[in-house]
Design an enzyme around this catalytic site. Structure first.
Site, PDB file in Angstrom:
ATOM      1  N   HIS A 134      -4.307  -4.500  -3.584  1.00 40.76           N
ATOM      2  CA  HIS A 134      -3.577  -3.718  -4.586  1.00 40.76           C
ATOM      3  C   HIS A 134      -3.916  -2.247  -4.355  1.00 40.76           C
ATOM      4  O   HIS A 134      -4.995  -1.908  -3.871  1.00 40.76           O
ATOM      5  CB  HIS A 134      -4.046  -4.172  -5.972  1.00 40.76           C
ATOM      6  CG  HIS A 134      -3.281  -3.614  -7.123  1.00 40.76           C
ATOM      7  ND1 HIS A 134      -3.457  -2.319  -7.581  1.00 40.76           N
ATOM      8  CD2 HIS A 134      -2.356  -4.169  -7.946  1.00 40.76           C
ATOM      9  CE1 HIS A 134      -2.675  -2.118  -8.623  1.00 40.76           C
ATOM     10  NE2 HIS A 134      -1.989  -3.214  -8.862  1.00 40.76           N
ATOM     11  N   ASP A 209     -12.307  -6.949  -6.103  1.00 40.02           N
ATOM     12  CA  ASP A 209     -11.278  -6.787  -7.129  1.00 40.02           C
ATOM     13  C   ASP A 209     -10.941  -8.196  -7.605  1.00 40.02           C
ATOM     14  O   ASP A 209     -10.252  -8.951  -6.917  1.00 40.02           O
ATOM     15  CB  ASP A 209     -10.055  -6.092  -6.536  1.00 40.02           C
ATOM     16  CG  ASP A 209      -8.912  -5.970  -7.533  1.00 40.02           C
ATOM     17  OD1 ASP A 209      -9.067  -6.442  -8.693  1.00 40.02           O
ATOM     18  OD2 ASP A 209      -7.856  -5.433  -7.165  1.00 40.02           O
ATOM     19  N   GLN A 212      -7.239 -10.804 -10.413  1.00 37.57           N
ATOM     20  CA  GLN A 212      -6.376 -11.983 -10.353  1.00 37.57           C
ATOM     21  C   GLN A 212      -7.162 -13.289 -10.305  1.00 37.57           C
ATOM     22  O   GLN A 212      -6.566 -14.364 -10.273  1.00 37.57           O
ATOM     23  CB  GLN A 212      -5.464 -11.896  -9.118  1.00 37.57           C
ATOM     24  CG  GLN A 212      -4.514 -10.719  -9.120  1.00 37.57           C
ATOM     25  CD  GLN A 212      -3.389 -10.849 -10.126  1.00 37.57           C
ATOM     26  OE1 GLN A 212      -3.055 -11.941 -10.571  1.00 37.57           O
ATOM     27  NE2 GLN A 212      -2.792  -9.729 -10.496  1.00 37.57           N
ATOM     28  N   LYS A 235      -4.834  -9.024 -18.220  1.00 38.99           N
ATOM     29  CA  LYS A 235      -4.362 -10.175 -17.440  1.00 38.99           C
ATOM     30  C   LYS A 235      -5.022 -11.482 -17.877  1.00 38.99           C
ATOM     31  O   LYS A 235      -4.685 -12.544 -17.370  1.00 38.99           O
ATOM     32  CB  LYS A 235      -4.611  -9.938 -15.948  1.00 38.99           C
ATOM     33  CG  LYS A 235      -3.859  -8.750 -15.359  1.00 38.99           C
ATOM     34  CD  LYS A 235      -4.106  -8.629 -13.871  1.00 38.99           C
ATOM     35  CE  LYS A 235      -3.665  -7.285 -13.321  1.00 38.99           C
ATOM     36  NZ  LYS A 235      -2.208  -7.089 -13.333  1.00 38.99           N
ATOM     37  N   CYS A 376       2.602  -3.011  -6.290  1.00 40.72           N
ATOM     38  CA  CYS A 376       1.453  -2.128  -6.026  1.00 40.72           C
ATOM     39  C   CYS A 376       0.657  -2.618  -4.814  1.00 40.72           C
ATOM     40  O   CYS A 376      -0.576  -2.526  -4.788  1.00 40.72           O
ATOM     41  CB  CYS A 376       0.558  -2.003  -7.254  1.00 40.72           C
ATOM     42  SG  CYS A 376       1.371  -1.275  -8.675  1.00 40.72           S
TER      43      CYS A 376
END
Length: 418
Positions: A134, A209, A212, A235, A376
């Protein structure tokens, strides 16, 4: 709702948005949770109650409301720490999102205020990311390379959407490796423990990261072998405006403040300041109080459902979707077409039809909300030679019937453009 049985219809009753109708009486089919998730009553009501009955600034006021607000805010930190297996609550830093968390981290490298050799960075040193990141995990490292003269390197992506993991890319010159735990486009779950082990061999630090992954899988930051993990609240059935940076205590203590202001200080003179201990050293000014409390409520909600149950439900949905989408002529899935090491995000193209047209028809005529564009992650789309994709992303409240609605809509899109 109980933690002992997964009843998706019961779960959907917790989310008021699914009781509304779209214009023309269409039901809402929300397949865009990879972008932002919907919110259950438990989160909405916790935030409403705090604003109505307990609100005050935190860490400052010496009255009942101040104490209640501070306790609720810090209790949320405890909940987040427990949710991701953090060894200490003080390792949980509240930010406004994962992007800010990653920028906070990148700011510490090559900063003249940080003399710790693990964070010193200059020409000849290396930063390693991947082609599937991302933008939030690309641009801060590009800026760092520009500031310091360090070299930015990256792992590629294979044709089937896997990380092209070449251990030799990480060398004794590598200072930081920062990659996605799970891709927001491909759904790919990366071999982060393997990457972290190689980074440790080379003396490099590792950031993940996990925006997700934390909402969708059981995550233990220690077991992952990372030094830093960033994720975001919106999220994971929590509110926007609240994110998290987890880091190992000794590293956070070595890092300089990212922002200056109230509450991040120990003492201030006109010519110098000393700083509060972690995590408050990184939380200047009035924090997102009610948002953090909402994130704590989101953690409670997901914990009650059970993250293993969430993961299993999404796995069922993803298998169903991959099978169903194969029935759509000229549809090409961008990313793994098997369940091995992948999550509930499926991106695809339809030959000769722009994703923006796909998304508009799905929304206008079928009430199906998907994401279209480069999500993104433009370099990843350039890697596959496409400008954009359509992305369906699943969560605990989705059903196989909603995937059927998506497939019906895609067949209709093809007829429109036939």
């Amino acid at each position: 709702m109980t933690s002992h049985s997964f009843d998706v219809e019961k779960i959907r009753e917790d989310f008021p948005i699914f009781s509304r109708e779209l214009p023309d009486g269409r039901p809402l089919v929300y397949l865009d949770s990879g972008n932002s998730s919907q919110k259950p009553n438990q989160v909405i009501e916790t935030m409403r109650e705090h604003l109505a009955l307990h609100y005050s600034n935190v860490g400052r006021a010496m009255h009942v409301l101040g104490a209640e607000s501070t306790d609720a805010f810090e209790n949320a930190r405890d909940k987040v720490a427990g949710f991701v297996g953090a060894p200490s609550r003080d390792e949980v830093i509240f930010t406004k999102n994962a992007s800010e968390a990653l920028n906070l981290l990148a700011y510490s490298f090559g900063n003249p205020a940080n003399t710790d050799p693990r964070f010193t960075l200059g020409p000849g040193d290396e930063i390693v990311i991947s082609e599937m990141e991302h933008h939030s995990n690309i641009v801060p490292w590009q800026l760092l390379a520009q500031r310091t003269g360090a070299t930015l390197k990256w792992f590629g992506v294979t044709d089937d959407g896997r990380l092209d993991y070449t251990p030799e890319l990480i060398t004794e010159r590598t200072k930081i490796v920062s990659i996605a735990h799970q891709s927001n486009v491909l759904g790919t779950v990366n071999p982060v423990t393997e990457v972290a082990a190689r980074a440790r061999e080379a003396g490099a630090l590792v950031a993940l990261d996990a925006s997700q992954s934390v909402p969708h899988h059981p995550v233990d930051v220690t077991a992952l072998g990372a030094d830093f993990v960033a994720f975001t609240g919106h999220k994971m059935v929590g509110p926007s405006g609240i994110g998290v940076l987890w880091g190992r205590t000794e590293l956070l203590e070595a890092m300089p403040p990212f922002l200056g202001g109230g509450e991040m200080i120990e003492a201030v003179w006109m010519d110098r300041s000393t700083y509060a201990p972690i995590p408050h050293k990184f939380e200047a000014g009035t924090p997102p109080i009610v948002e953090a409390i909402g994130l704590g409520a989101a953690v409670d909600y997901l914990t009650e459902v059970g993250m293993e149950a969430v993961e299993a439900h999404e796995r069922t949905l993803t298998a169903y979707a991959l099978d169903a989408l194969r029935e759509v002529p000229t549809l090409r899935v961008i990313g793994p077409e098997t369940l091995e090491r992948r999550g509930g995000t499926v991106s695809f193209t339809l030959e000769g039809i722009h994703p923006h047209d796909v998304g508009q028809i799905l929304d206008d005529q079928f009430g199906v909300a998907v994401r279209v564009g480069h999500h993104c992650a433009r370099p990843l789309h350039l890697r596959f030679g496409i400008p954009a994709t359509t992305r369906a992303s699943f969560y605990l409240y989705n059903t196989t019937g909603e995937i059927d609605a998506l497939v019906r809509g895609l067949h209709h899109v093809q007829k429109v453009f036939a």
